[in-house]
Write a protein that holds these residues in place. Structure first.
Motif, PDB file in Angstrom:
ATOM      1  N   ARG A  96      -5.750  18.730  -9.393  1.00  0.00           N
ATOM      2  CA  ARG A  96      -7.005  19.349  -9.852  1.00  0.00           C
ATOM      3  C   ARG A  96      -6.636  20.767 -10.235  1.00  0.00           C
ATOM      4  O   ARG A  96      -5.468  21.131 -10.181  1.00  0.00           O
ATOM      5  CB  ARG A  96      -8.075  19.351  -8.736  1.00  0.00           C
ATOM      6  CG  ARG A  96      -7.676  20.190  -7.527  1.00  0.00           C
ATOM      7  CD  ARG A  96      -8.592  20.029  -6.333  1.00  0.00           C
ATOM      8  NE  ARG A  96      -7.830  20.271  -5.114  1.00  0.00           N
ATOM      9  CZ  ARG A  96      -7.111  19.337  -4.484  1.00  0.00           C
ATOM     10  NH1 ARG A  96      -7.068  18.092  -4.959  1.00  0.00           N
ATOM     11  NH2 ARG A  96      -6.420  19.633  -3.401  1.00  0.00           N
ATOM     12  N   THR A  97      -7.660  21.579 -10.567  1.00  0.00           N
ATOM     13  CA  THR A  97      -7.343  22.955 -10.904  1.00  0.00           C
ATOM     14  C   THR A  97      -7.616  23.868  -9.699  1.00  0.00           C
ATOM     15  O   THR A  97      -8.312  23.469  -8.774  1.00  0.00           O
ATOM     16  CB  THR A  97      -8.141  23.392 -12.151  1.00  0.00           C
ATOM     17  OG1 THR A  97      -7.502  24.527 -12.725  1.00  0.00           O
ATOM     18  CG2 THR A  97      -9.593  23.705 -11.831  1.00  0.00           C
ATOM     19  N   GLN A  98      -7.039  25.058  -9.726  1.00  0.00           N
ATOM     20  CA  GLN A  98      -7.223  26.045  -8.635  1.00  0.00           C
ATOM     21  C   GLN A  98      -6.863  25.428  -7.280  1.00  0.00           C
ATOM     22  O   GLN A  98      -7.655  25.510  -6.325  1.00  0.00           O
ATOM     23  CB  GLN A  98      -8.678  26.545  -8.570  1.00  0.00           C
ATOM     24  CG  GLN A  98      -9.276  26.998  -9.867  1.00  0.00           C
ATOM     25  CD  GLN A  98      -8.913  28.418 -10.250  1.00  0.00           C
ATOM     26  OE1 GLN A  98      -7.834  28.913  -9.906  1.00  0.00           O
ATOM     27  NE2 GLN A  98      -9.747  29.075 -11.000  1.00  0.00           N
ATOM     28  N   ALA A 131      -7.499  31.236 -20.658  1.00  0.00           N
ATOM     29  CA  ALA A 131      -7.481  29.830 -20.237  1.00  0.00           C
ATOM     30  C   ALA A 131      -8.903  29.298 -20.224  1.00  0.00           C
ATOM     31  O   ALA A 131      -9.781  29.922 -19.620  1.00  0.00           O
ATOM     32  CB  ALA A 131      -6.869  29.706 -18.833  1.00  0.00           C
ATOM     33  N   TYR A 132      -9.104  28.166 -20.865  1.00  0.00           N
ATOM     34  CA  TYR A 132     -10.398  27.470 -20.864  1.00  0.00           C
ATOM     35  C   TYR A 132     -11.531  28.342 -21.400  1.00  0.00           C
ATOM     36  O   TYR A 132     -12.671  28.224 -20.945  1.00  0.00           O
ATOM     37  CB  TYR A 132     -10.729  26.949 -19.449  1.00  0.00           C
ATOM     38  CG  TYR A 132      -9.635  26.058 -18.902  1.00  0.00           C
ATOM     39  CD1 TYR A 132      -9.381  24.811 -19.469  1.00  0.00           C
ATOM     40  CD2 TYR A 132      -8.822  26.482 -17.844  1.00  0.00           C
ATOM     41  CE1 TYR A 132      -8.362  24.000 -18.988  1.00  0.00           C
ATOM     42  CE2 TYR A 132      -7.800  25.680 -17.356  1.00  0.00           C
ATOM     43  CZ  TYR A 132      -7.578  24.448 -17.933  1.00  0.00           C
ATOM     44  OH  TYR A 132      -6.572  23.647 -17.462  1.00  0.00           O
ATOM     45  N   HIS A 133     -11.242  29.205 -22.342  1.00  0.00           N
ATOM     46  CA  HIS A 133     -12.303  29.915 -23.047  1.00  0.00           C
ATOM     47  C   HIS A 133     -12.435  29.323 -24.453  1.00  0.00           C
ATOM     48  O   HIS A 133     -13.493  28.845 -24.814  1.00  0.00           O
ATOM     49  CB  HIS A 133     -12.010  31.417 -23.104  1.00  0.00           C
ATOM     50  CG  HIS A 133     -12.294  32.111 -21.806  1.00  0.00           C
ATOM     51  ND1 HIS A 133     -11.595  31.837 -20.655  1.00  0.00           N
ATOM     52  CD2 HIS A 133     -13.209  33.051 -21.459  1.00  0.00           C
ATOM     53  CE1 HIS A 133     -12.075  32.585 -19.658  1.00  0.00           C
ATOM     54  NE2 HIS A 133     -13.052  33.334 -20.127  1.00  0.00           N
ATOM     55  N   LEU A 160       6.492  20.927 -14.518  1.00  0.00           N
ATOM     56  CA  LEU A 160       5.184  21.511 -14.194  1.00  0.00           C
ATOM     57  C   LEU A 160       4.390  21.687 -15.476  1.00  0.00           C
ATOM     58  O   LEU A 160       4.965  21.936 -16.543  1.00  0.00           O
ATOM     59  CB  LEU A 160       5.363  22.865 -13.499  1.00  0.00           C
ATOM     60  CG  LEU A 160       5.837  22.782 -12.048  1.00  0.00           C
ATOM     61  CD1 LEU A 160       6.193  24.165 -11.527  1.00  0.00           C
ATOM     62  CD2 LEU A 160       4.748  22.170 -11.186  1.00  0.00           C
ATOM     63  N   GLU A 161       3.084  21.575 -15.349  1.00  0.00           N
ATOM     64  CA  GLU A 161       2.193  21.696 -16.522  1.00  0.00           C
ATOM     65  C   GLU A 161       1.107  22.706 -16.226  1.00  0.00           C
ATOM     66  O   GLU A 161      -0.081  22.440 -16.449  1.00  0.00           O
ATOM     67  CB  GLU A 161       1.508  20.352 -16.817  1.00  0.00           C
ATOM     68  CG  GLU A 161       2.398  19.167 -16.948  1.00  0.00           C
ATOM     69  CD  GLU A 161       1.599  17.859 -16.994  1.00  0.00           C
ATOM     70  OE1 GLU A 161       0.355  17.887 -16.932  1.00  0.00           O
ATOM     71  OE2 GLU A 161       2.233  16.806 -17.097  1.00  0.00           O
ATOM     72  N   ASN A 162       1.483  23.852 -15.681  1.00  0.00           N
ATOM     73  CA  ASN A 162       0.435  24.812 -15.327  1.00  0.00           C
ATOM     74  C   ASN A 162      -0.274  25.338 -16.561  1.00  0.00           C
ATOM     75  O   ASN A 162       0.356  25.707 -17.549  1.00  0.00           O
ATOM     76  CB  ASN A 162       1.035  25.981 -14.545  1.00  0.00           C
ATOM     77  CG  ASN A 162       1.215  25.620 -13.097  1.00  0.00           C
ATOM     78  OD1 ASN A 162       0.250  25.236 -12.428  1.00  0.00           O
ATOM     79  ND2 ASN A 162       2.439  25.692 -12.610  1.00  0.00           N
ATOM     80  N   GLY A 163      -1.605  25.381 -16.467  1.00  0.00           N
ATOM     81  CA  GLY A 163      -2.412  25.912 -17.551  1.00  0.00           C
ATOM     82  C   GLY A 163      -2.867  27.321 -17.228  1.00  0.00           C
ATOM     83  O   GLY A 163      -2.261  28.316 -17.627  1.00  0.00           O
ATOM     84  N   ARG A 164      -3.921  27.409 -16.421  1.00  0.00           N
ATOM     85  CA  ARG A 164      -4.555  28.724 -16.205  1.00  0.00           C
ATOM     86  C   ARG A 164      -3.607  29.748 -15.564  1.00  0.00           C
ATOM     87  O   ARG A 164      -3.705  30.935 -15.849  1.00  0.00           O
ATOM     88  CB  ARG A 164      -5.832  28.584 -15.388  1.00  0.00           C
ATOM     89  CG  ARG A 164      -5.635  28.104 -13.990  1.00  0.00           C
ATOM     90  CD  ARG A 164      -6.964  28.110 -13.211  1.00  0.00           C
ATOM     91  NE  ARG A 164      -7.903  27.105 -13.670  1.00  0.00           N
ATOM     92  CZ  ARG A 164      -9.086  27.387 -14.211  1.00  0.00           C
ATOM     93  NH1 ARG A 164      -9.460  28.618 -14.386  1.00  0.00           N
ATOM     94  NH2 ARG A 164      -9.889  26.417 -14.567  1.00  0.00           N
TER      95      ARG A 164
HETATM   96  C1  LIG Z   1      -2.776  16.457 -16.816  1.00  0.00           C
HETATM   97  C2  LIG Z   1      -3.047  17.918 -16.713  1.00  0.00           C
HETATM   98  N1  LIG Z   1      -2.007  18.779 -16.649  1.00  0.00           N
HETATM   99  C3  LIG Z   1      -2.199  20.113 -16.569  1.00  0.00           C
HETATM  100  C4  LIG Z   1      -3.479  20.657 -16.564  1.00  0.00           C
HETATM  101  C5  LIG Z   1      -3.620  22.153 -16.444  1.00  0.00           C
HETATM  102  O1  LIG Z   1      -4.376  22.463 -15.335  1.00  0.00           O
HETATM  103  P1  LIG Z   1      -4.424  23.950 -14.736  1.00  0.00           P
HETATM  104  O2  LIG Z   1      -5.009  24.822 -15.787  1.00  0.00           O
HETATM  105  O3  LIG Z   1      -5.314  23.843 -13.541  1.00  0.00           O
HETATM  106  O4  LIG Z   1      -3.014  24.324 -14.374  1.00  0.00           O
HETATM  107  C6  LIG Z   1      -4.596  19.796 -16.628  1.00  0.00           C
HETATM  108  C7  LIG Z   1      -5.955  20.341 -16.624  1.00  0.00           C
HETATM  109  O5  LIG Z   1      -6.947  19.674 -16.695  1.00  0.00           O
HETATM  110  C8  LIG Z   1      -4.378  18.389 -16.708  1.00  0.00           C
HETATM  111  O6  LIG Z   1      -5.395  17.523 -16.764  1.00  0.00           O
END
Ligand SMILES: Cc1ncc(COP(=O)(O)O)c(C=O)c1O
Length: 408
Positions: free
Chosen positions: A203-205, A377-379, A280-284
């Motif tokens: 999940r996020t956060q 992020a997410y804006h 890793l796939e960190n977004g925010r």
């Molecule tokens: C599969 C997957 N990877 C990475 C992310 C990035 O998430 P975050 O911004 O919480 O790191 C998401 C966000 O929804 C996701 O669904």
């Protein structure tokens, strides 16, 4: 009915340095000189580079690969910058897939993720795609293509650690249970395909690194049960953004440490001797700090002890995350005067359209520019055009400002 008080619970502490404030004030001034008119977003890769530097310094026990989470910030110049660092991108839709190809990513540097991909993936399939399957339905629909195009296969697992934050007693809708994933492995093997990647995104956060340990324990049990020897462990994203607070004023990264995460991964790798890389796939965590939203004050009111600044941008149009997160709001020009409970609104006809509600100096006035931080992020993916057009987007790299999208 109980009313929420206009009185503050205490000033929020975001923890930004003076250097960060100076960086964004300077950048906004430069953007305005280049022709930017509020409301506009301004993005700069420098904060991403700094965070990547910290991530690259971590010892994860194996080489680490950071995939750009395109859904978090579908911004072409940032994708191009990321590709020039020789780093790959993760996508979850056809639009994101085309965006990363347009930004120059090769097929090997694209990871296809997300639910219900059978809706769009057949139209763009090609040899060698990297695909993380999300369900048995999706697998059944896509298996012939996967076989013909020799896709590189991953499975998304719904571990016991994954839950819906709104309904914590429920799992999310993503990934496969271990039983489903075991069926998937058998079906793939019958088709001559082997799973290379085991993936989860909690999940996020995510509150603390121990959540990843528990998820990895489930993944290890599944791998043993299915006799899988994955090459790649894709631990998703979910690290909290820095300098953001909950509505209650708590830092969202208060309990999270990158070093503890690295330790969890190193310790868990004993269960995965075949793994060559950790993904890793960190977004925010990576992109939130790389952008800001600039808005102007259009009108000022005061009633029942609350000062109200009506601005040309806000939550409804630009910053949905303000519903559950507090970000710093920095006046471009410092203003003095007693701190007064103030709400900043966007220009739409919704009481909901409140970017912040906190103590701000009384000196703030019509014409002032306010800078909302952590807008990277997410804006953009969650902006609306409710009654008004899109904001402008500006890009700043190496001190040079360029327009990305005109204000509507
Ligand atoms: C599969 C997957 N990877 C990475 C992310 C990035 O998430 P975050 O911004 O919480 O790191 C998401 C966000 O929804 C996701 O669904």
């Amino acid at each position: 009915m109980a009313r929420t008080s206009n009185r503050p619970a205490g000033p929020p502490v975001f923890g930004h340095s003076d250097a960060t404030h100076a960086f964004w004030r300077r950048a906004i001034r430069e953007a305005r000189s280049a022709g930017a008119v509020t409301p506009f977003y301004l993005f700069d890769p420098e904060p991403v580079a700094a965070t990547l530097g910290r991530l690259d310094a971590l010892d994860l026990g194996r080489p680490a690969l950071h995939w750009f989470s395109t859904k978090t910030q579908p911004l072409r110049p940032l994708l191009e910058w990321w590709r020039r660092q020789n780093r790959p991108a993760e996508v979850v839709s056809e639009a994101e897939f085309h965006l990363v190809l347009a930004a120059g990513f090769g097929i090997d540097a694209v990871l296809i993720n997300g639910p219900a991909k059978h809706r769009w993936l057949p139209a763009v399939s090609q040899p060698g795609l990297r695909v993380n399957f999300d369900s048995l339905g999706e697998l059944n629909a896509l298996l012939p293509l996967a076989q013909r195009h020799r896709w590189r296969i991953g499975l998304r697992l719904c571990t016991g650690e994954e839950f819906d934050t709104e309904f914590p007693e429920s799992p999310t809708q993503f990934g496969m249970t271990p039983d489903e994933a075991a069926i998937a492995v058998r079906r793939l093997r019958r088709a001559g395909l082997e799973v290379e990647t085991l993936h989860f995104h909690l999940r996020t956060q995510v509150a603390d690194a121990e959540c990843y340990r528990r998820a990895l324990t489930d993944v290890a049990a599944f791998a043993a049960m299915a006799r899988l020897q994955p090459l790649f462990l894709d631990l998703g994203g979910g690290w909290p953004a820095r300098h953001t607070l909950s509505r209650g004023g708590k830092r969202l990264d208060a309990g999270f440490s990158a070093e503890s995460f690295a330790l969890v991964v190193r310790q868990s790798l004993k269960w995965f001797p075949s793994v060559r890389e950790v993904w890793l796939e960190n977004g925010r965590h990576l992109t939130a700090g790389s952008g800001v939203l600039a808005v102007s004050v259009l009108d000022v009111k005061e009633r029942r002890g609350l000062r109200q600044l009506i601005c040309d941008g806000g939550r409804t149009l630009h910053a949905l995350v303000s519903l559950w997160e507090q970000h710093e709001l920095l006046p471009l020009v410092r203003r003095s005067g007693p701190l007064t409970r103030t709400a900043c609104y966007g220009p739409t006809c919704m009481a909901f359209d409140q970017l912040v509600r906190r103590d701000l100096p009384r000196g703030l006035r019509v014409g002032d520019t306010l800078i909302w931080l952590e807008a990277g992020a997410y804006h953009l993916p969650w902006e609306t055009r409710f009654s008004h057009g899109n904001a402008g987007i500006w890009w700043r790299e190496g001190g040079r400002i360029t327009p990305v999208r005109p204000r509507e």
